[in-house]
Design an enzyme around this catalytic site. Structure first.
Site, short mmCIF file in Angstrom:
data_model
loop_
_atom_site.label_atom_id
_atom_site.label_comp_id
_atom_site.label_asym_id
_atom_site.label_seq_id
_atom_site.Cartn_x
_atom_site.Cartn_y
_atom_site.Cartn_z
N SER A 102 0.81 -1.21 0.00
CA SER A 102 0.00 0.00 0.00
C SER A 102 0.85 1.27 0.00
O SER A 102 1.63 1.51 -0.92
CB SER A 102 -0.96 -0.04 1.19
OG SER A 102 -1.90 1.00 1.12
N ASP A 243 -1.20 1.23 -3.95
CA ASP A 243 -2.06 0.23 -4.56
C ASP A 243 -3.41 0.80 -4.99
O ASP A 243 -4.31 0.05 -5.38
CB ASP A 243 -2.25 -0.98 -3.64
CG ASP A 243 -3.03 -0.66 -2.37
OD1 ASP A 243 -3.05 0.52 -1.97
OD2 ASP A 243 -3.61 -1.59 -1.78
N ASP A 245 -6.03 2.10 -3.57
CA ASP A 245 -7.31 1.95 -2.88
C ASP A 245 -7.62 3.16 -2.01
O ASP A 245 -8.62 3.18 -1.31
CB ASP A 245 -7.36 0.65 -2.07
CG ASP A 245 -6.34 0.61 -0.93
OD1 ASP A 245 -5.50 1.54 -0.81
OD2 ASP A 245 -6.37 -0.36 -0.14
#
Length: 445
Positions: A102, A243, A245
């Site tokens: 992430s 990532d 998100d």
């Protein structure tokens, strides 16, 4: 329950150190593969990754693990986490894997698992897989070993899905957008989607080299985005994390807009159009009290959960709600995705920007946030929150804040830290109570 491998969001750590070694990654593939070997059909796992150098190693180790227990592997290369979740479901895979840490630096990496429905696994499923990691895997017979292949159209499938979330009657023509992809997983798909919708693009963080992911770019380092928005006189800036998100928005004046303001905009627009399920929003205990008050004024209920997007998603599924998220920029829009999707959330924000005709600095200031302060206190052992002095200090602080503020104190799930957050209408009081509690915890720990 103490975990050996899984944390609050999959398995994560510094590469080539436990638990993020090639050996453990292979065992994860074997264990997760064996767990999802159900039925007589040919089983399939889909694996995506971000742009970290170590992604090659972890991807290969996982592939070895999955194929060794008889599961076929589909490799899609660098793709956002929400794309992996979406493709897992649309391709009817038995599970999906995202190799990413992430927003962490490049030296870290992680493994996130998704079930065939595109949702992250339950605590119970992770616990069973963790138990199997240290066991003897049920290896497939020689003729039953799985195959691995790469597919080339995965990016196009996700771009189409993301664009489908944007209202058909709108376009981004004439909108100048700075997009910062953090040199991460969305470095191709996000700019392509925005360009195809008509936006005039200025791009940052789209040149990954394996070691520059999240390096002075992306949602956790928005300074470059702020400067570029002002420099180019852009209408809006969008920053994703490694990532993709999570997102942070920068308005046309270069000011950061956090997830609370974005949730307020998206939720009130959905309520206006009759699209807000249950007339409610799900957010964590960290979301600003100003968000709760604004939604309340509009007759919208705010349901709070513990910190972590998985808890937000669980509450959304249980209540049938379709909008939720975190102050950090994880926005979950259940009508379009099963997990946080920075690009899809950004498209909803830009749809409102185009439709309203307002400048971003006016549209995105949905409420005035209450003063909020978060501090972390490191402790060496024991349970400092159980001490009488700490309890008394916390009780006194709660009494002083009264009904005009909130106090949230929690132990970190990943580090030996106590997180102390307070918010209220009196900024000086907020700072004072946080300092007093931190001092009491420090002395107790």
């Amino acid at each position: 329950m103490t975990r050996k491998y899984f944390g609050t969001d999959g398995i994560r750590g510094r590469t080539n150190q436990p638990p993020m070694t090639a050996e453990i990654a292979m065992k994860v593939g074997q264990a997760a593969g064996a767990y999802f070997l159900r039925g007589s059909h040919r089983h399939r796992v889909l694996i995506g990754k971000d742009t970290r150098l170590s992604g090659y190693m972890v991807e290969s180790a996982l592939t070895a693990g999955f194929t060794s227990v008889g599961m076929d592997v589909v490799l899609v290369g660098p793709m956002p986490t929400p794309a992996v979740a979406m493709l897992t479901r649309s391709m009817r895979a038995d599970l999906g894997v995202m190799v990413s840490a992430s927003h962490n630096p490049f030296a870290d990496n992680g493994i996130k698992l998704f079930g065939p429905d595109g949702y992250k696994l339950s605590d119970e499923a992770e616990a069973e897989i963790e138990r199997m990691i240290d066991g003897a895997p049920p290896l497939a017979p020689s003729e039953g070993i799985g195959r691995a292949r790469r597919i080339d159209d995965a990016q196009g499938r996700y771009i189409h899905a993301a664009k489908s979330s944007f209202p058909e009657h709108l376009r981004l023509d004439g909108l100048r957008v700075v997009i910062d992809c953090a040199n991460g997983a969305a470095y191709k798909v996000a700019p392509t989607a925005l360009w195809e919708l008509g936006a005039e693009l200025i791009q940052l963080g789209v040149d990954p080299n394996g070691v520059n992911i999240n390096d002075k770019v992306g949602s956790t380092a928005p300074q470059a985005l702020q400067a570029k928005v002002v420099e180019t006189r852009a209408d809006i800036g969008i920053a994703l994390d490694g990532d993709a998100d999570r997102l942070i928005v920068v308005d046309d004046l270069g000011q950061i807009v956090d997830g609370d303001q974005l949730m307020a905009l998206i939720a009130t627009a959905a309520a206006r159009d009759g699209r807000l399920n249950g007339n409610a929003v799900v957010a964590t205990i960290m979301s600003n009290l100003g968000l709760e008050r604004l939604l309340g004024e509009k007759g919208i209920t705010l349901h709070r959960t513990p910190v972590g997007d998985r808890y937000v998603v669980e509450a959304m599924r249980q209540g049938g709600f379709n909008i939720g998220g975190e102050q950090s920029g994880h926005i979950v829009l259940a009508d379009h995705a099963t997990t946080g999707d920075g690009l899809v959330a950004a498209l909803q924000v830009m749809a409102e920007l185009v439709a309203s005709g307002q400048p971003a600095h006016r549209l995105l200031r949905q409420f005035d946030p209450l003063p909020q302060l978060l501090k972390n206190v490191r402790f060496t052992g024991g349970a400092p929150l159980d001490g009488d002095t700490v309890k008394a200090t916390i009780a006194a602080a709660e009494a002083e804040l009264g009904g005009t503020g909130r106090l949230v104190i929690r132990k970190s799930g990943t580090e030996p830290l106590i997180r102390v957050m307070a918010e209220g209408e009196d900024q000086a009081l907020v700072a004072d109570v946080v300092d007093r509690i931190c001092d009491a915890v420090r002395k107790a720990g």
